[in-house]
Motif scaffolding. Structure first.
Motif, PDB file in Angstrom:
ATOM      1  N   UNK A 204       0.771  -1.369  -0.245  1.00 26.75           N
ATOM      2  CA  UNK A 204       0.009  -0.045  -0.034  1.00 26.75           C
ATOM      3  C   UNK A 204       0.823   1.273   0.049  1.00 26.75           C
ATOM      4  N   UNK A 205       1.820   1.307   0.857  1.00 25.59           N
ATOM      5  CA  UNK A 205       2.963   2.244   0.797  1.00 25.59           C
ATOM      6  C   UNK A 205       3.327   2.694  -0.480  1.00 25.59           C
ATOM      7  N   UNK A 206       3.995   1.468  -1.247  1.00 27.61           N
ATOM      8  CA  UNK A 206       4.414   1.487  -2.474  1.00 27.61           C
ATOM      9  C   UNK A 206       3.403   2.394  -3.365  1.00 27.61           C
ATOM     10  N   UNK A 207       2.200   1.867  -3.289  1.00 23.51           N
ATOM     11  CA  UNK A 207       1.236   2.278  -4.137  1.00 23.51           C
ATOM     12  C   UNK A 207       0.811   3.715  -3.858  1.00 23.51           C
ATOM     13  N   UNK A 208       1.576   4.482  -2.919  1.00 23.62           N
ATOM     14  CA  UNK A 208       1.201   5.955  -2.405  1.00 23.62           C
ATOM     15  C   UNK A 208      -0.016   6.291  -1.741  1.00 23.62           C
ATOM     16  N   UNK A 209      -0.465   5.139  -1.066  1.00 22.82           N
ATOM     17  CA  UNK A 209      -1.390   5.245  -0.167  1.00 22.82           C
ATOM     18  C   UNK A 209      -0.905   6.107   1.040  1.00 22.82           C
ATOM     19  N   UNK A 210      -1.516   7.011   1.523  1.00 23.80           N
ATOM     20  CA  UNK A 210      -1.107   7.776   2.660  1.00 23.80           C
ATOM     21  C   UNK A 210      -0.642   6.828   3.971  1.00 23.80           C
ATOM     22  N   UNK A 211       0.123   7.329   4.779  1.00 22.01           N
ATOM     23  CA  UNK A 211       0.752   6.329   5.811  1.00 22.01           C
ATOM     24  C   UNK A 211      -0.439   6.273   6.747  1.00 22.01           C
ATOM     25  N   UNK A 212      -0.925   7.316   7.282  1.00 23.12           N
ATOM     26  CA  UNK A 212      -1.803   7.440   8.354  1.00 23.12           C
ATOM     27  C   UNK A 212      -2.845   6.449   7.835  1.00 23.12           C
ATOM     28  N   UNK A 213      -3.338   6.078   6.698  1.00 20.39           N
ATOM     29  CA  UNK A 213      -4.530   5.348   6.138  1.00 20.39           C
ATOM     30  C   UNK A 213      -4.317   3.951   6.472  1.00 20.39           C
ATOM     31  N   UNK A 214      -2.936   3.619   5.924  1.00 22.74           N
ATOM     32  CA  UNK A 214      -2.278   2.307   5.986  1.00 22.74           C
ATOM     33  C   UNK A 214      -2.479   1.648   7.483  1.00 22.74           C
ATOM     34  N   UNK A 215      -2.046   2.694   8.513  1.00 23.89           N
ATOM     35  CA  UNK A 215      -1.794   2.496   9.641  1.00 23.89           C
ATOM     36  C   UNK A 215      -3.044   2.168  10.350  1.00 23.89           C
ATOM     37  N   UNK A 216      -4.151   2.902  10.018  1.00 19.00           N
ATOM     38  CA  UNK A 216      -5.483   2.780  10.670  1.00 19.00           C
ATOM     39  C   UNK A 216      -6.149   1.557  10.093  1.00 19.00           C
TER      40      UNK A 216
ATOM     41  N   UNK B 282      -5.182   4.512 -17.192  1.00 17.26           N
ATOM     42  CA  UNK B 282      -4.498   3.701 -18.137  1.00 17.26           C
ATOM     43  C   UNK B 282      -3.028   3.806 -18.092  1.00 17.26           C
ATOM     44  N   UNK B 283      -2.358   4.550 -17.437  1.00 16.05           N
ATOM     45  CA  UNK B 283      -1.055   4.975 -17.498  1.00 16.05           C
ATOM     46  C   UNK B 283      -0.271   4.276 -16.506  1.00 16.05           C
ATOM     47  N   UNK B 284       0.377   5.126 -15.823  1.00 11.64           N
ATOM     48  CA  UNK B 284       1.425   4.524 -14.884  1.00 11.64           C
ATOM     49  C   UNK B 284       0.748   4.820 -13.407  1.00 11.64           C
ATOM     50  N   UNK B 285      -0.574   5.113 -13.287  1.00 11.89           N
ATOM     51  CA  UNK B 285      -1.380   5.302 -11.972  1.00 11.89           C
ATOM     52  C   UNK B 285      -1.009   4.367 -11.081  1.00 11.89           C
ATOM     53  N   UNK B 286      -0.481   4.629  -9.987  1.00 11.07           N
ATOM     54  CA  UNK B 286      -0.428   3.525  -8.779  1.00 11.07           C
ATOM     55  C   UNK B 286      -1.738   3.467  -8.063  1.00 11.07           C
ATOM     56  N   UNK B 287      -2.444   4.419  -8.076  1.00  7.97           N
ATOM     57  CA  UNK B 287      -3.832   3.917  -7.518  1.00  7.97           C
ATOM     58  C   UNK B 287      -4.154   4.704  -6.112  1.00  7.97           C
ATOM     59  N   UNK B 288      -2.888   4.511  -5.444  1.00  6.49           N
ATOM     60  CA  UNK B 288      -2.890   5.205  -3.956  1.00  6.49           C
ATOM     61  C   UNK B 288      -3.566   6.381  -3.975  1.00  6.49           C
ATOM     62  N   UNK B 289      -3.286   7.302  -4.819  1.00  7.43           N
ATOM     63  CA  UNK B 289      -3.732   8.722  -4.635  1.00  7.43           C
ATOM     64  C   UNK B 289      -5.257   8.759  -4.926  1.00  7.43           C
ATOM     65  N   UNK B 290      -5.799   7.778  -5.362  1.00  8.38           N
ATOM     66  CA  UNK B 290      -7.227   7.707  -5.438  1.00  8.38           C
ATOM     67  C   UNK B 290      -7.864   7.427  -4.035  1.00  8.38           C
ATOM     68  N   UNK B 291      -7.297   6.477  -3.217  1.00  9.09           N
ATOM     69  CA  UNK B 291      -7.629   6.220  -1.952  1.00  9.09           C
ATOM     70  C   UNK B 291      -7.444   7.359  -1.094  1.00  9.09           C
ATOM     71  N   UNK B 292      -6.519   8.089  -1.411  1.00 11.44           N
ATOM     72  CA  UNK B 292      -6.455   9.413  -0.452  1.00 11.44           C
ATOM     73  C   UNK B 292      -7.068  10.473  -0.727  1.00 11.44           C
ATOM     74  N   UNK B 293      -7.668  10.623  -1.956  1.00  3.88           N
ATOM     75  CA  UNK B 293      -8.657  11.747  -2.462  1.00  3.88           C
ATOM     76  C   UNK B 293      -9.874  11.376  -1.849  1.00  3.88           C
ATOM     77  N   UNK B 294     -10.212  10.166  -1.784  1.00  8.20           N
ATOM     78  CA  UNK B 294     -11.495   9.488  -0.998  1.00  8.20           C
ATOM     79  C   UNK B 294     -11.775  10.072   0.475  1.00  8.20           C
ATOM     80  N   UNK B 295     -10.333   9.856   0.745  1.00  7.15           N
ATOM     81  CA  UNK B 295     -10.313  10.038   2.520  1.00  7.15           C
ATOM     82  C   UNK B 295     -10.332  11.430   2.611  1.00  7.15           C
TER      83      UNK B 295
END
Ligand code: GDP
Length: 296
Positions: free
Chosen positions: A39-51, A251-264
């Protein structure tokens, strides 16, 4: 799509845990560490992963699970549910209804794919029987109106804008009024994504939103911006009532984690994703099928 890598890594971690003869704290800990890394590698925010990890540990209490329990299944289900929870803010976004005028305002930084996405959104609804219209309230960037005009013409969608007027609020209000009179039921307002100063951009968004009173404000973000997503989404949310997110360039090099952070950050759901430059490269976003697909 790099997002598939995230799914692959999580699936592998779960598989490894599943293959262990006995599932004890050590095996569970290793599995959760691997998922954390993915998850961290996919750029999800640390606090979200921890929770998320804290929640899983609370649900999967190995000591309390009697011998008969299927620990593997309980752990897999907990991971699935937590991933869904991260993507789902728990309240659906406003959806336009045919025959009833709705105003949808798009916000996002320049280059996020906002103008392209406005047309995709209009075209998607046009094919569903709506009567959409596009308003270009970006007076900052030269060429913004031309771009919207070109896209709208291609899709046969009425548009409004001006080469002369420099007040975006005035154009937005005029455009909305005109298309209400023309009985359009989905009036889409495209806005600026850049300014001399960031504060001025957010103030402009606030003014356009106040003047047009949109039923829905959609925050558009480039799926590949990674760790910056949270702050960016939050900054828009503080200026305008963002109610939904569209993630582009999946379709590109999106890691996806950003989307999770935007939702949060916006407490709003992702409603569509952009998967290419063309008008029809646009998909409805649903959390559960997405997470299922992600985990393969
Ligand atoms: P704006 O400045 O936010 O209005 O962004 P534009 O709509 O002009 O888009 C910026 C660039 O991103 C353009 O070259 C678009 O064709 C491209 N773009 C937009 N959405 C997508 C997408 O989902 N996938 C890909 N590959 N390119 C996209």
């Amino acid at each position: 799509m790099v997002l598939a890598e995230l799914g692959g890594s999580i699936s592998r971690a779960l598989q490894k845990m599943s293959n262990a003869t006995i599932i004890d704290e050590k095996v569970l800990g290793e599995c959760l560490n691997e998922i954390t890394r993915a998850l961290m590698h996919a750029d999800v925010k640390f606090e979200m992963v921890r929770d998320m990890m804290a929640n899983i540990k609370r649900i999967v209490n190995l000591e309390d699970l009697a011998a008969g329990h299927n620990k593997r299944r309980i752990i897999q289900q907990a991971v699935f549910n937590e991933l869904c929870k991260m993507m789902d803010p728990g309240k659906p976004s406003f959806t336009p209804k045919k025959g009833k005028p709705s105003i949808v305002m798009f916000v996002g930084l320049q280059g996020s794919g906002k103008t392209t996405t406005c047309t995709k959104y209009a075209y998607y609804h046009q094919r569903k029987g709506f009567k959409p219209a596009l308003v270009c309230a970006d007076t900052f960037r030269a060429g913004a109106f031309d771009q919207l005009k070109q896209n709208a013409t291609k899709a046969n969608i009425p548009f409004y804008g001006s080469y002369m007027e420099s007040d975006p609020v005035k154009i937005a209000v005029e455009g909305v009024e005109r298309f209400k009179k023309e009985n359009c039921d989905l009036i889409i307002v495209d806005t600026s994504g850049r300014h001399m100063q960031e504060a001025a951009l957010f103030e402009e968004m606030r003014q356009v939103s106040e003047a047009t009173r949109p039923d829905l404000v959609i925050f558009v973000m480039d799926g590949s911006i990674g760790q910056m997503a949270f702050a960016q989404a939050q900054a828009f949310k503080q200026s305008v009532p963002v109610g939904a997110v569209i993630v582009t360039k999946m379709d590109g090099h999106a890691k996806g984690g950003g989307a999770l952070s935007a939702v949060a950050a916006t407490k709003s759901p992702v409603i569509f994703i952009g998967t290419g430059e063309h008008m029809d490269e646009f998909e409805v976003f649903d959390v559960k099928p997405f997470v299922s697909r992600l985990l393969g």
